[in-house]
Enzyme design. Structure first.
Site, PDB file in Angstrom:
ATOM      1  N   VAL A   1      37.845  11.707  15.344  1.00  0.00           N
ATOM      2  CA  VAL A   1      39.206  12.087  14.955  1.00  0.00           C
ATOM      3  C   VAL A   1      40.083  12.239  16.198  1.00  0.00           C
ATOM      4  O   VAL A   1      41.225  11.769  16.238  1.00  0.00           O
ATOM      5  CB  VAL A   1      39.191  13.393  14.132  1.00  0.00           C
ATOM      6  CG1 VAL A   1      40.613  13.870  13.851  1.00  0.00           C
ATOM      7  CG2 VAL A   1      38.451  13.179  12.809  1.00  0.00           C
TER       8      VAL A   1
ATOM      9  N   GLU B   1      41.174   8.797  17.639  1.00  0.00           N
ATOM     10  CA  GLU B   1      42.218   8.083  16.913  1.00  0.00           C
ATOM     11  C   GLU B   1      43.523   8.866  16.858  1.00  0.00           C
ATOM     12  O   GLU B   1      44.601   8.266  16.772  1.00  0.00           O
ATOM     13  CB  GLU B   1      41.745   7.762  15.487  1.00  0.00           C
ATOM     14  CG  GLU B   1      40.488   6.918  15.422  1.00  0.00           C
ATOM     15  CD  GLU B   1      40.538   5.653  16.262  1.00  0.00           C
ATOM     16  OE1 GLU B   1      41.629   5.068  16.397  1.00  0.00           O
ATOM     17  OE2 GLU B   1      39.487   5.267  16.818  1.00  0.00           O
ATOM     18  N   GLU B   2      43.449  10.183  16.912  1.00  0.00           N
ATOM     19  CA  GLU B   2      44.662  10.995  16.815  1.00  0.00           C
ATOM     20  C   GLU B   2      45.447  11.024  18.125  1.00  0.00           C
ATOM     21  O   GLU B   2      46.679  10.919  18.123  1.00  0.00           O
ATOM     22  CB  GLU B   2      44.305  12.432  16.402  1.00  0.00           C
ATOM     23  CG  GLU B   2      43.907  12.586  14.946  1.00  0.00           C
ATOM     24  CD  GLU B   2      45.092  12.515  14.000  1.00  0.00           C
ATOM     25  OE1 GLU B   2      46.231  12.344  14.458  1.00  0.00           O
ATOM     26  OE2 GLU B   2      44.873  12.617  12.776  1.00  0.00           O
ATOM     27  N   SER B   3      44.757  11.221  19.250  1.00  0.00           N
ATOM     28  CA  SER B   3      45.484  11.478  20.505  1.00  0.00           C
ATOM     29  C   SER B   3      44.981  10.695  21.693  1.00  0.00           C
ATOM     30  O   SER B   3      45.572  10.782  22.772  1.00  0.00           O
ATOM     31  CB  SER B   3      45.388  12.963  20.843  1.00  0.00           C
ATOM     32  OG  SER B   3      44.045  13.300  21.177  1.00  0.00           O
TER      33      SER B   3
ATOM     34  N   TYR C   1      43.862   4.456   9.117  1.00  0.00           N
ATOM     35  CA  TYR C   1      43.326   5.657   9.758  1.00  0.00           C
ATOM     36  C   TYR C   1      41.904   5.947   9.264  1.00  0.00           C
ATOM     37  O   TYR C   1      40.997   6.224  10.059  1.00  0.00           O
ATOM     38  CB  TYR C   1      44.243   6.837   9.452  1.00  0.00           C
ATOM     39  CG  TYR C   1      43.796   8.164  10.019  1.00  0.00           C
ATOM     40  CD1 TYR C   1      44.088   8.506  11.333  1.00  0.00           C
ATOM     41  CD2 TYR C   1      43.099   9.086   9.238  1.00  0.00           C
ATOM     42  CE1 TYR C   1      43.688   9.732  11.856  1.00  0.00           C
ATOM     43  CE2 TYR C   1      42.695  10.301   9.747  1.00  0.00           C
ATOM     44  CZ  TYR C   1      42.990  10.622  11.058  1.00  0.00           C
ATOM     45  OH  TYR C   1      42.588  11.824  11.580  1.00  0.00           O
TER      46      TYR C   1
END
Length: 574
Positions: A447, A450-452, A557
């Site tokens: 996570v 892919e998020e930051s 996502y």
């Protein structure tokens, strides 16, 4: 007699040639005729470059210009300044090694004095840069040519600026460009009268019709817009399908979408047919998309397989072979993934880190950007991994992972590249939060990736903050539930952000009975949307839910995070 002597001489010559060929001298056997000297170490080369630049030593610069690194690039540019006669050749050599706008401007400026036509071509490639625009005007370039260059690059705002400086009326082509620029900028009311006039003159021009229809739609003249979209048939299919869907006519919407050349439209058409139970209409669209490279290919391949398997069609086995290389799909199907057999190292040794350190030590920071640009485009997998490790030593996980993934393009089985592309930063914080909220650490890293891309202080356009992109309102609620005081700045602290992200992810998994697809969809798109998607005909089953997700970003996502999660498990736990 002479003939016999000639024959004997010829025979002797042949024997000598054979002896030399078959039995070469021992001291030269097996050695190359020439051996290239190894390149100077970066530190020595830099010292030579500094001396050659200061004293304009062209012979030394020529020696250095043969290098394919930042030193070679800089030496070539120095030669371009010193050697007027060959300046153009040197600038082309420099651009072949490292293409950048500064050098392109040097070439264009030189050509402006030597060949105006070539200079105009060079400046056109630099648009929409304002200096290039001024240079084109100074060279007397036709405005139509400048507008063509801006139009080709999609520089709509600059087109409007150029045309606003015009005195008097605009030519028809200029009006077309102006209208397109206004539409792209969203100034539909200004574009409408221009487009109306152009369409009256050219009623068969599909591009004009589409722009006019789009303008009418934006101005809420829906019936007129739909009439034009219908005239355009396939080209108007995507917009027409949206309008039908908005009007609550899914069958008409699906039929309109299906005619569009746009993959996004055909995907939506297939999903609509699928949801309405018309699998025989949905399947051809899915199969079509599964054969086209792009963002919808894998989703379409997965759904095609499910429909063919349900119909007991043997073609489903062929599709399963294609899906086998995609971890997320194989997990959903309960099948084994075909992971690559990894190798420990790539071919060759990289000199790039030595050069980067030498540039830093010498205070030549400008060479670092050039070296990295050359390595990115021309470097080997070993070079890219070496750069990734260089960034990793600075705890720059964003860049180290980018370079690792770039190396995997060169060598897809390179373990060190995988480890750079899928790093495990903030290990203590991740493991602690994973244990607290009963999660696998690999899921939190996936996570985070892919998020930051592992950036603690990054903020999204929507206002989400930190490693796991927590919205401040959500962070405040979590802090209250955990008995903590809250301040927005806390979300940039890795320990807090990771803990809050783990808390929220566990809450979503609990809410959706540990269904990872739905939990990730809720994390990205919100629980309200997940409830809507799982209530649809298509989303009611776990297998159908990913296809029922209407947000493209959320669907991507789910796939990306799950792929990363499974890759982390395979890479570090297997």
């Amino acid at each position: 007699m002479r003939k016999n002597m000639f024959t004997l001489a010829l025979t002797g010559l042949i024997i000598i040639i054979l002896v030399i060929t078959v039995f070469p001298r021992e001291e030269t056997a097996g050695l190359p005729t020439e051996q290239e000297e190894p390149p100077l170490p970066a530190k020595e080369a830099l010292a030579l470059l500094a001396e050659a630049e200061e004293y304009e030593k062209t012979a030394a610069l020529e020696q250095l210009a043969a290098r394919e690194d930042a030193i070679g690039f800089t030496a070539t540019l120095a030669l371009a300044e010193l050697e007027e006669e060959n300046r153009e050749d040197y600038l082309h050599r420099a651009l072949a090694l490292y293409d950048n706008n500064e050098t392109r401007f040097k070439l264009a400026d030189y050509l402006a004095e030597a060949d105006e036509e070539e200079a105009i071509d060079a400046y056109l490639k630099l648009l929409p840069n304002s200096n290039a625009l001024e240079a084109l005007k100074d060279l007397g370039a036709e405005q139509a040519l400048i507008l063509d260059g801006l139009f080709a690059g999609g520089h709509w705002q600059k087109i409007i600026e150029v045309l606003s400086d015009r005195d008097g009326s605009l030519a028809e082509k200029e009006k077309l460009y102006q209208a397109r620029g206004l539409v792209e900028r969203g100034s539909f009311a200004e574009a409408e009268p221009i487009l109306k006039e152009l369409v009256q003159r050219h009623p068969e021009d599909d591009t004009l019709l589409w722009q006019y229809a789009r303008t009418l739609e934006a101005m809420e003249q829906t019936e007129e817009a739909m009439a034009l979209y219908r005239r355009l048939e396939g080209a108007g299919g995507q917009r027409l399908g949206r309008l039908y869907e908005r009007a609550g006519e899914p069958k008409k919407a699906a039929a309109a979408y299906a005619k569009s050349p746009e993959p996004a439209a055909r995907w939506r058409g297939a999903v609509l047919w699928d949801e309405m139970g018309y699998e025989e209409k949905a399947l051809p669209l899915y199969l079509q998309l599964s054969e086209e490279s792009g963002s919808y290919q894998d989703d379409a391949l997965y759904r095609s397989y499910l429909l063919l398997k349900e119909a007991a069609d043997p073609q489903s086995e062929e599709l399963l072979d294609e899906l086998s290389a995609h971890p997320v799909w194989m997990r959903r199907l309960g099948q084994n993934v075909q992971w690559p057999q990894l190798s420990q190292s790539a071919q060759g040794q990289s000199l790039v880190p030595e050069r980067l350190e030498a540039y830093q030590a010498a205070g030549r920071e400008e060479l670092i950007e050039v070296e990295l640009g050359i390595a990115w485009e021309r470097g080997t997998a070993a070079d890219k991994v070496a750069v990734g490790k260089w960034y990793l030593s600075q705890e720059n996980y964003l860049q180290s992972s980018r370079w690792g993934m770039r190396a995997l393009r060169e060598e897809p089985d390179y373990r060190q590249a995988y480890e750079l592309g899928y790093p495990r930063p903030f290990s203590d914080e991740v493991k602690q939060a994973a244990a607290e909220f009963d999660l696998e650490p690999e899921l939190l890293w996936a996570v985070m990736r892919e998020e930051s891309r592992f950036q603690p202080a990054v903020s999204s356009h929507a206002g989400a903050v930190g490693l796991l992109q927590i919205m401040p309102a959500t962070g405040e609620e979590i802090a209250t539930n955990l008995g903590m005081e809250f301040g927005r700045q806390m979300l940039t602290e890795p320990e807090v952000n990771i803990r809050f992200g783990a808390y929220y992810l566990r809450a979503m998994l609990n809410r959706y009975d540990d269904d990872l697809d739905k939990a990730l969809a809720a994390y990205n798109g919100g629980p309200g949307n997940v409830n809507r998607w799982q209530s649809s005909e298509l989303g009611a089953t776990p297998a159908g839910f990913p296809t029922a997700v209407t947000f493209f970003e959320t669907r991507q996502y789910i796939t990306k995070v799950t792929d990363s999660y499974l890759t982390y498990q395979w890479l570090y736990n297997n």
